[in-house]
Design a protein around this motif. Structure first.
Motif, PDB file in Angstrom:
ATOM      1  N   THR A   1     -15.616  13.682  13.915  1.00 51.40           N
ATOM      2  CA  THR A   1     -15.972  12.331  14.347  1.00 51.40           C
ATOM      3  C   THR A   1     -17.387  12.311  14.916  1.00 51.40           C
ATOM      4  OG1 THR A   1     -13.652  11.825  14.796  1.00 51.40           O
ATOM      5  CG2 THR A   1     -15.291  10.430  15.867  1.00 51.40           C
ATOM      6  N   THR A   2     -17.728  13.329  15.715  1.00 49.01           N
ATOM      7  CA  THR A   2     -19.074  13.379  16.285  1.00 49.01           C
ATOM      8  C   THR A   2     -20.116  13.647  15.203  1.00 49.01           C
ATOM      9  OG1 THR A   2     -18.949  15.761  16.820  1.00 49.01           O
ATOM     10  CG2 THR A   2     -18.165  14.211  18.488  1.00 49.01           C
ATOM     11  N   GLU A   3     -19.768  14.484  14.228  1.00 53.64           N
ATOM     12  CA  GLU A   3     -20.726  14.813  13.168  1.00 53.64           C
ATOM     13  C   GLU A   3     -21.054  13.598  12.296  1.00 53.64           C
ATOM     14  OE1 GLU A   3     -20.043  19.495  12.172  1.00 53.64           O
ATOM     15  OE2 GLU A   3     -18.723  18.055  11.196  1.00 53.64           O
ATOM     16  N   LEU A   4     -20.032  12.868  11.908  1.00 51.38           N
ATOM     17  CA  LEU A   4     -20.269  11.708  11.044  1.00 51.38           C
ATOM     18  C   LEU A   4     -21.095  10.642  11.759  1.00 51.38           C
ATOM     19  CD1 LEU A   4     -16.785  11.584   9.336  1.00 51.38           C
ATOM     20  CD2 LEU A   4     -18.958  11.973   8.181  1.00 51.38           C
ATOM     21  N   GLY A   5     -20.855  10.468  13.047  1.00 53.68           N
ATOM     22  CA  GLY A   5     -21.677   9.547  13.820  1.00 53.68           C
ATOM     23  C   GLY A   5     -23.122   9.990  13.870  1.00 53.68           C
ATOM     24  N   GLU A   6     -23.344  11.292  13.969  1.00 52.29           N
ATOM     25  CA  GLU A   6     -24.708  11.821  14.023  1.00 52.29           C
ATOM     26  C   GLU A   6     -25.429  11.649  12.686  1.00 52.29           C
ATOM     27  OE1 GLU A   6     -28.061  14.051  15.672  1.00 52.29           O
ATOM     28  OE2 GLU A   6     -26.573  12.571  16.312  1.00 52.29           O
ATOM     29  N   VAL A   7     -24.730  11.890  11.583  1.00 50.30           N
ATOM     30  CA  VAL A   7     -25.355  11.701  10.272  1.00 50.30           C
ATOM     31  C   VAL A   7     -25.742  10.234  10.084  1.00 50.30           C
ATOM     32  CG1 VAL A   7     -25.015  11.849   7.767  1.00 50.30           C
ATOM     33  CG2 VAL A   7     -24.201  13.687   9.254  1.00 50.30           C
ATOM     34  N   ALA A   8     -24.892   9.325  10.541  1.00 54.33           N
ATOM     35  CA  ALA A   8     -25.214   7.896  10.455  1.00 54.33           C
ATOM     36  C   ALA A   8     -26.434   7.563  11.322  1.00 54.33           C
ATOM     37  CB  ALA A   8     -24.013   7.061  10.882  1.00 54.33           C
ATOM     38  N   ARG A   9     -26.499   8.135  12.516  1.00 56.50           N
ATOM     39  CA  ARG A   9     -27.632   7.880  13.418  1.00 56.50           C
ATOM     40  C   ARG A   9     -28.943   8.357  12.803  1.00 56.50           C
ATOM     41  NH1 ARG A   9     -30.854  10.235  17.129  1.00 56.50           N
ATOM     42  NH2 ARG A   9     -30.041  12.318  16.688  1.00 56.50           N
ATOM     43  N   LEU A  10     -28.878   9.410  12.005  1.00 51.37           N
ATOM     44  CA  LEU A  10     -30.079  10.015  11.433  1.00 51.37           C
ATOM     45  C   LEU A  10     -30.529   9.368  10.125  1.00 51.37           C
ATOM     46  CD1 LEU A  10     -29.269  13.793  12.094  1.00 51.37           C
ATOM     47  CD2 LEU A  10     -31.066  12.433  13.201  1.00 51.37           C
ATOM     48  N   LYS A  11     -29.990   8.222   9.777  1.00 51.89           N
ATOM     49  CA  LYS A  11     -30.334   7.581   8.508  1.00 51.89           C
ATOM     50  C   LYS A  11     -31.844   7.476   8.274  1.00 51.89           C
ATOM     51  CE  LYS A  11     -29.752   3.366   5.757  1.00 51.89           C
ATOM     52  NZ  LYS A  11     -30.107   4.114   4.540  1.00 51.89           N
ATOM     53  N   PRO A  12     -32.655   7.070   9.262  1.00 48.41           N
ATOM     54  CA  PRO A  12     -34.105   7.006   8.999  1.00 48.41           C
ATOM     55  C   PRO A  12     -34.697   8.361   8.609  1.00 48.41           C
ATOM     56  CG  PRO A  12     -33.542   5.805  11.008  1.00 48.41           C
ATOM     57  CD  PRO A  12     -32.322   6.569  10.614  1.00 48.41           C
ATOM     58  N   GLU A  13     -34.148   9.444   9.157  1.00 49.40           N
ATOM     59  CA  GLU A  13     -34.651  10.778   8.838  1.00 49.40           C
ATOM     60  C   GLU A  13     -34.279  11.175   7.411  1.00 49.40           C
ATOM     61  OE1 GLU A  13     -36.706  12.382  10.737  1.00 49.40           O
ATOM     62  OE2 GLU A  13     -36.545  10.862  12.300  1.00 49.40           O
ATOM     63  N   TRP A  14     -33.053  10.874   6.991  1.00 45.02           N
ATOM     64  CA  TRP A  14     -32.659  11.166   5.606  1.00 45.02           C
ATOM     65  C   TRP A  14     -33.512  10.343   4.633  1.00 45.02           C
ATOM     66  CZ3 TRP A  14     -30.316  15.313   6.596  1.00 45.02           C
ATOM     67  CH2 TRP A  14     -29.322  15.425   7.574  1.00 45.02           C
ATOM     68  N   ASP A  15     -33.695   9.074   4.963  1.00 43.48           N
ATOM     69  CA  ASP A  15     -34.484   8.197   4.083  1.00 43.48           C
ATOM     70  C   ASP A  15     -35.912   8.718   3.933  1.00 43.48           C
ATOM     71  OD1 ASP A  15     -32.267   6.562   3.820  1.00 43.48           O
ATOM     72  OD2 ASP A  15     -33.016   4.997   5.161  1.00 43.48           O
ATOM     73  N   LYS A  16     -36.495   9.179   5.038  1.00 42.89           N
ATOM     74  CA  LYS A  16     -37.872   9.677   5.021  1.00 42.89           C
ATOM     75  C   LYS A  16     -38.016  10.885   4.090  1.00 42.89           C
ATOM     76  CE  LYS A  16     -39.377  11.541   8.877  1.00 42.89           C
ATOM     77  NZ  LYS A  16     -39.847  11.613  10.284  1.00 42.89           N
ATOM     78  N   ARG A  17     -36.944  11.647   3.951  1.00 45.93           N
ATOM     79  CA  ARG A  17     -36.968  12.861   3.136  1.00 45.93           C
ATOM     80  C   ARG A  17     -36.357  12.643   1.749  1.00 45.93           C
ATOM     81  NH1 ARG A  17     -36.575  13.720   8.392  1.00 45.93           N
ATOM     82  NH2 ARG A  17     -37.524  15.574   9.362  1.00 45.93           N
ATOM     83  N   ASN A  18     -36.001  11.396   1.433  1.00 44.76           N
ATOM     84  CA  ASN A  18     -35.380  11.078   0.148  1.00 44.76           C
ATOM     85  C   ASN A  18     -34.079  11.853  -0.051  1.00 44.76           C
ATOM     86  OD1 ASN A  18     -35.115   9.775  -2.368  1.00 44.76           O
ATOM     87  ND2 ASN A  18     -36.187  11.414  -3.438  1.00 44.76           N
ATOM     88  N   VAL A  19     -33.286  11.946   1.007  1.00 47.40           N
ATOM     89  CA  VAL A  19     -32.012  12.664   0.979  1.00 47.40           C
ATOM     90  C   VAL A  19     -30.862  11.663   1.098  1.00 47.40           C
ATOM     91  CG1 VAL A  19     -30.521  14.295   2.212  1.00 47.40           C
ATOM     92  CG2 VAL A  19     -32.965  14.778   1.976  1.00 47.40           C
ATOM     93  N   LYS A  20     -29.886  11.792   0.209  1.00 44.43           N
ATOM     94  CA  LYS A  20     -28.675  10.977   0.285  1.00 44.43           C
ATOM     95  C   LYS A  20     -27.530  11.828   0.843  1.00 44.43           C
ATOM     96  CE  LYS A  20     -29.256   7.739  -3.602  1.00 44.43           C
ATOM     97  NZ  LYS A  20     -28.641   7.330  -4.895  1.00 44.43           N
ATOM     98  N   PRO A  21     -27.018  11.511   2.053  1.00 46.35           N
ATOM     99  CA  PRO A  21     -25.865  12.233   2.561  1.00 46.35           C
ATOM    100  C   PRO A  21     -24.581  11.761   1.869  1.00 46.35           C
ATOM    101  CG  PRO A  21     -27.084  11.118   4.329  1.00 46.35           C
ATOM    102  CD  PRO A  21     -27.533  10.545   3.030  1.00 46.35           C
ATOM    103  N   LEU A  22     -23.655  12.693   1.687  1.00 48.43           N
ATOM    104  CA  LEU A  22     -22.354  12.384   1.094  1.00 48.43           C
ATOM    105  C   LEU A  22     -21.310  13.258   1.771  1.00 48.43           C
ATOM    106  CD1 LEU A  22     -20.651  10.946  -1.088  1.00 48.43           C
ATOM    107  CD2 LEU A  22     -21.237  12.822  -2.640  1.00 48.43           C
ATOM    108  N   GLY A  23     -20.445  12.634   2.578  1.00 47.32           N
ATOM    109  CA  GLY A  23     -19.406  13.381   3.262  1.00 47.32           C
ATOM    110  C   GLY A  23     -18.163  13.540   2.401  1.00 47.32           C
ATOM    111  N   LEU A  24     -17.286  14.438   2.808  1.00 51.78           N
ATOM    112  CA  LEU A  24     -16.028  14.664   2.095  1.00 51.78           C
ATOM    113  C   LEU A  24     -14.945  15.015   3.085  1.00 51.78           C
ATOM    114  CD1 LEU A  24     -15.296  16.750  -1.073  1.00 51.78           C
ATOM    115  CD2 LEU A  24     -14.157  17.352   1.068  1.00 51.78           C
TER     116      LEU A  24
END
Length: 210
Positions: A46-69
């Motif tokens: 639960t904490t990890e998924l919230g953190e990945v969502a919070r980091l959206k601007p950082e993923w976007d800046k690096r052209n990275v698409k996160p995908l959880g499972l």
């Protein structure tokens, strides 16, 4: 299936919180970060998924698409998403695969029978736009991931690709890098007109100019 660096990441079709995903098509020209969770409604996940969502601007800046499972059904994901938003302050803004039949988990070797045959380990796969696996991290189910380190690793891989360098211990963006030993001094002069500091012929430190 044992996956290794440099291999083409296996393609798959699976349901997700954003609808059906055909992995390679969904990635397009982006980098991908595929990461697994043992199961829904667990505290560390639960904490990890919230953190990945919070980091959206950082993923976007690096052209990275996160995908959880997670190996739970889609209906369960919807309920869990509410908990994530309420407890972490960030709603899911990336897809979460509903891998109830464990097709993707088995395809990527995310289930380690000698650890726990019923859940996935915390696996991380960084995949480049050519669909090749560039980084693999495996954590036990109990250990939360450090996404600041994952971002740092993404920066290292992308910087290496772009500038023909390697990165030394504890490297962070803005710090000196190492000129690839594959480059002769003459070739290095073309790539790094700013010059470098040679500690040994095989260890040439360069300030990056980009």
């Amino acid at each position: 299936m044992s996956l290794q660096l440099g291999q083409i990441a296996p393609d798959f079709d699976q349901e997700s919180t954003d609808g059906p995903i055909r992995f390679h098509e969904w990635l397009g020209e982006s980098w991908g970060l595929l990461f697994s969770h043992p199961k829904n409604f667990t505290p560390v996940c639960t904490t990890e998924l919230g953190e990945v969502a919070r980091l959206k601007p950082e993923w976007d800046k690096r052209n990275v698409k996160p995908l959880g499972l997670s190996v739970d059904p889609l209906e369960s994901h919807a309920e869990w998403a509410k908990d994530i938003a309420e407890t972490q302050g960030h709603a899911l803004n990336f897809p979460l695969l509903a891998d109830a039949d464990k097709r993707v988990a088995n395809l990527y070797g995310m289930i380690h029978p000698d650890s726990d045959p019923s859940v996935t380990v915390r696996a991380v796969f960084l995949i480049d736009p050519a669909k090749r696996i560039r980084l693999i991290l495996i954590y036990p189910p109990s250990a939360g991931r450090n996404f600041a380190e994952i971002l740092r690793a993404v920066d290292s891989v992308q910087t290496g690709d772009r500038l023909k360098v390697s990165t030394p211990v504890n490297w962070e963006p803005g710090k000196p890098a190492i000129i690839s030993p594959a480059l002769t001094d003459e070739q290095a002069k073309e790539h790094f007109p700013q010059g470098w500091r040679e500690l040994r012929p095989y260890l040439r430190m360069v300030e990056l100019a980009d």
